[in-house]
Scaffold this motif. Structure first.
Motif, PDB file in Angstrom:
ATOM      1  N   GLU A  90      24.030 -73.701 -47.165  1.00 36.30           N
ATOM      2  CA  GLU A  90      23.079 -74.819 -47.235  1.00 36.30           C
ATOM      3  C   GLU A  90      21.684 -74.303 -46.935  1.00 36.30           C
ATOM      4  O   GLU A  90      21.470 -73.669 -45.894  1.00 36.30           O
ATOM      5  N   ASP A  91      20.747 -74.555 -47.849  1.00 38.68           N
ATOM      6  CA  ASP A  91      19.391 -74.050 -47.672  1.00 38.68           C
ATOM      7  C   ASP A  91      18.491 -74.982 -46.864  1.00 38.68           C
ATOM      8  O   ASP A  91      17.421 -74.574 -46.435  1.00 38.68           O
ATOM      9  N   GLU A  92      18.893 -76.209 -46.643  1.00 43.99           N
ATOM     10  CA  GLU A  92      18.102 -77.131 -45.831  1.00 43.99           C
ATOM     11  C   GLU A  92      18.532 -76.978 -44.376  1.00 43.99           C
ATOM     12  O   GLU A  92      19.584 -77.482 -43.971  1.00 43.99           O
ATOM     13  N   ALA A  93      17.710 -76.272 -43.603  1.00 48.06           N
ATOM     14  CA  ALA A  93      18.071 -75.922 -42.220  1.00 48.06           C
ATOM     15  C   ALA A  93      18.434 -77.134 -41.357  1.00 48.06           C
ATOM     16  O   ALA A  93      19.437 -77.081 -40.640  1.00 48.06           O
ATOM     17  N   PRO A  94      17.662 -78.233 -41.375  1.00 49.45           N
ATOM     18  CA  PRO A  94      18.057 -79.379 -40.539  1.00 49.45           C
ATOM     19  C   PRO A  94      19.433 -79.938 -40.907  1.00 49.45           C
ATOM     20  O   PRO A  94      20.236 -80.247 -40.023  1.00 49.45           O
ATOM     21  N   ALA A  95      19.713 -80.038 -42.206  1.00 48.15           N
ATOM     22  CA  ALA A  95      21.023 -80.544 -42.648  1.00 48.15           C
ATOM     23  C   ALA A  95      22.134 -79.585 -42.228  1.00 48.15           C
ATOM     24  O   ALA A  95      23.203 -80.015 -41.772  1.00 48.15           O
ATOM     25  N   ALA A  96      21.890 -78.289 -42.366  1.00 49.69           N
ATOM     26  CA  ALA A  96      22.891 -77.286 -41.976  1.00 49.69           C
ATOM     27  C   ALA A  96      23.179 -77.371 -40.484  1.00 49.69           C
ATOM     28  O   ALA A  96      24.341 -77.303 -40.066  1.00 49.69           O
ATOM     29  N   VAL A 127      22.771 -79.990 -38.378  1.00 50.58           N
ATOM     30  CA  VAL A 127      23.480 -81.235 -38.043  1.00 50.58           C
ATOM     31  C   VAL A 127      24.954 -81.148 -38.453  1.00 50.58           C
ATOM     32  O   VAL A 127      25.846 -81.467 -37.668  1.00 50.58           O
ATOM     33  N   LEU A 128      25.202 -80.685 -39.665  1.00 51.95           N
ATOM     34  CA  LEU A 128      26.578 -80.595 -40.140  1.00 51.95           C
ATOM     35  C   LEU A 128      27.370 -79.547 -39.370  1.00 51.95           C
ATOM     36  O   LEU A 128      28.531 -79.774 -39.012  1.00 51.95           O
ATOM     37  N   SER A 129      26.756 -78.412 -39.073  1.00 45.81           N
ATOM     38  CA  SER A 129      27.481 -77.376 -38.327  1.00 45.81           C
ATOM     39  C   SER A 129      27.850 -77.870 -36.934  1.00 45.81           C
ATOM     40  O   SER A 129      28.960 -77.617 -36.463  1.00 45.81           O
ATOM     41  N   LYS A 130      26.957 -78.597 -36.282  1.00 48.44           N
ATOM     42  CA  LYS A 130      27.266 -79.137 -34.945  1.00 48.44           C
ATOM     43  C   LYS A 130      28.417 -80.140 -35.015  1.00 48.44           C
ATOM     44  O   LYS A 130      29.301 -80.149 -34.149  1.00 48.44           O
ATOM     45  N   ALA A 131      28.422 -80.971 -36.052  1.00 51.12           N
ATOM     46  CA  ALA A 131      29.511 -81.950 -36.203  1.00 51.12           C
ATOM     47  C   ALA A 131      30.841 -81.249 -36.453  1.00 51.12           C
ATOM     48  O   ALA A 131      31.876 -81.641 -35.904  1.00 51.12           O
ATOM     49  N   LEU A 132      30.836 -80.195 -37.261  1.00 49.03           N
ATOM     50  CA  LEU A 132      32.076 -79.448 -37.531  1.00 49.03           C
ATOM     51  C   LEU A 132      32.523 -78.669 -36.298  1.00 49.03           C
ATOM     52  O   LEU A 132      33.718 -78.591 -36.013  1.00 49.03           O
ATOM     53  N   GLU A 133      31.578 -78.106 -35.565  1.00 52.05           N
ATOM     54  CA  GLU A 133      31.926 -77.396 -34.325  1.00 52.05           C
ATOM     55  C   GLU A 133      32.551 -78.346 -33.312  1.00 52.05           C
ATOM     56  O   GLU A 133      33.477 -77.970 -32.592  1.00 52.05           O
ATOM     57  N   LYS A 156      25.967 -85.820 -51.068  1.00 49.69           N
ATOM     58  CA  LYS A 156      25.388 -86.014 -49.732  1.00 49.69           C
ATOM     59  C   LYS A 156      24.847 -87.422 -49.519  1.00 49.69           C
ATOM     60  O   LYS A 156      25.130 -88.044 -48.499  1.00 49.69           O
ATOM     61  N   GLY A 157      24.059 -87.897 -50.464  1.00 47.33           N
ATOM     62  CA  GLY A 157      23.409 -89.195 -50.299  1.00 47.33           C
ATOM     63  C   GLY A 157      24.358 -90.371 -50.259  1.00 47.33           C
ATOM     64  O   GLY A 157      24.005 -91.447 -49.793  1.00 47.33           O
ATOM     65  N   ASP A 158      25.583 -90.178 -50.753  1.00 47.17           N
ATOM     66  CA  ASP A 158      26.569 -91.260 -50.807  1.00 47.17           C
ATOM     67  C   ASP A 158      27.624 -91.168 -49.705  1.00 47.17           C
ATOM     68  O   ASP A 158      28.542 -91.984 -49.665  1.00 47.17           O
ATOM     69  N   THR A 159      27.524 -90.161 -48.853  1.00 47.30           N
ATOM     70  CA  THR A 159      28.598 -89.876 -47.904  1.00 47.30           C
ATOM     71  C   THR A 159      28.033 -89.687 -46.502  1.00 47.30           C
ATOM     72  O   THR A 159      27.091 -88.921 -46.308  1.00 47.30           O
ATOM     73  N   SER A 160      28.622 -90.364 -45.530  1.00 43.13           N
ATOM     74  CA  SER A 160      28.160 -90.221 -44.145  1.00 43.13           C
ATOM     75  C   SER A 160      28.623 -88.885 -43.559  1.00 43.13           C
ATOM     76  O   SER A 160      29.561 -88.263 -44.073  1.00 43.13           O
ATOM     77  N   LEU A 161      27.975 -88.480 -42.495  1.00 37.83           N
ATOM     78  CA  LEU A 161      28.360 -87.260 -41.799  1.00 37.83           C
ATOM     79  C   LEU A 161      29.823 -87.336 -41.351  1.00 37.83           C
ATOM     80  O   LEU A 161      30.577 -86.382 -41.529  1.00 37.83           O
TER      81      LEU A 161
END
Length: 135
Positions: free
Chosen positions: A12-18, A20-26, A108-113
């Motif tokens: 993922e090239d968008e650092a903020p999105a990466a 947030v998602l990495s923290k949720a997966l961790e 992404k735009g249609d799916t929640s974290l």
């Protein structure tokens, strides 16, 4: 794939999105490696052999579909578990991605974290069940 370490490569090239998602997966027990572009994603996929690759399609240096095609050329990569996570939602792109044997195409735009994490977790559980059944 081991029982104690569940590994994800997040391309993922968008650092903020990466982040947030990495923290949720961790928080779900996954060890997450982030690759900020397709070239690094390809290198990390082929060297780390993660349980799941979660990748955007619009990436700098090497696009997501090109990265996936290169991964599929490798003996390990031919069977790698890949989930597409992108804002691209046109039918042609979805068909092309599914033709590369990706397992989910998440817009992404249609799916929640929470939904993204649930899909990744369910795919991992399916992989683990299949491996356990074959042992």
């Amino acid at each position: 794939m081991t029982e104690q370490t569940k590994t994800i490569l997040l391309v993922e090239d968008e650092a903020p999105a990466a982040l947030v998602l990495s923290k949720a997966l961790e928080a779900e027990g996954f060890a997450v490696t982030i690759a900020p572009n397709g070239v690094i994603g390809l290198e990390k996929a082929l060297s780390l052999h993660p349980d799941i690759i979660l990748s955007d399609l619009k990436l700098p240096f090497l696009g997501g579909m090109d990265m996936i095609r290169e991964i599929r050329k490798d003996s390990w990569g031919a069977h790698a578990e890949i989930i597409i996570l992108t804002n691209v939602s046109d039918v042609k792109t979805i068909e092309e991605a599914m033709g590369q044997e990706t397992f989910f195409f998440i817009v992404k735009g249609d799916t929640s974290l929470a939904e993204i994490v649930t899909k990744v977790r369910s795919r991992y559980e399916a992989i683990a069940a299949t491996k356990h059944a074959s042992n």
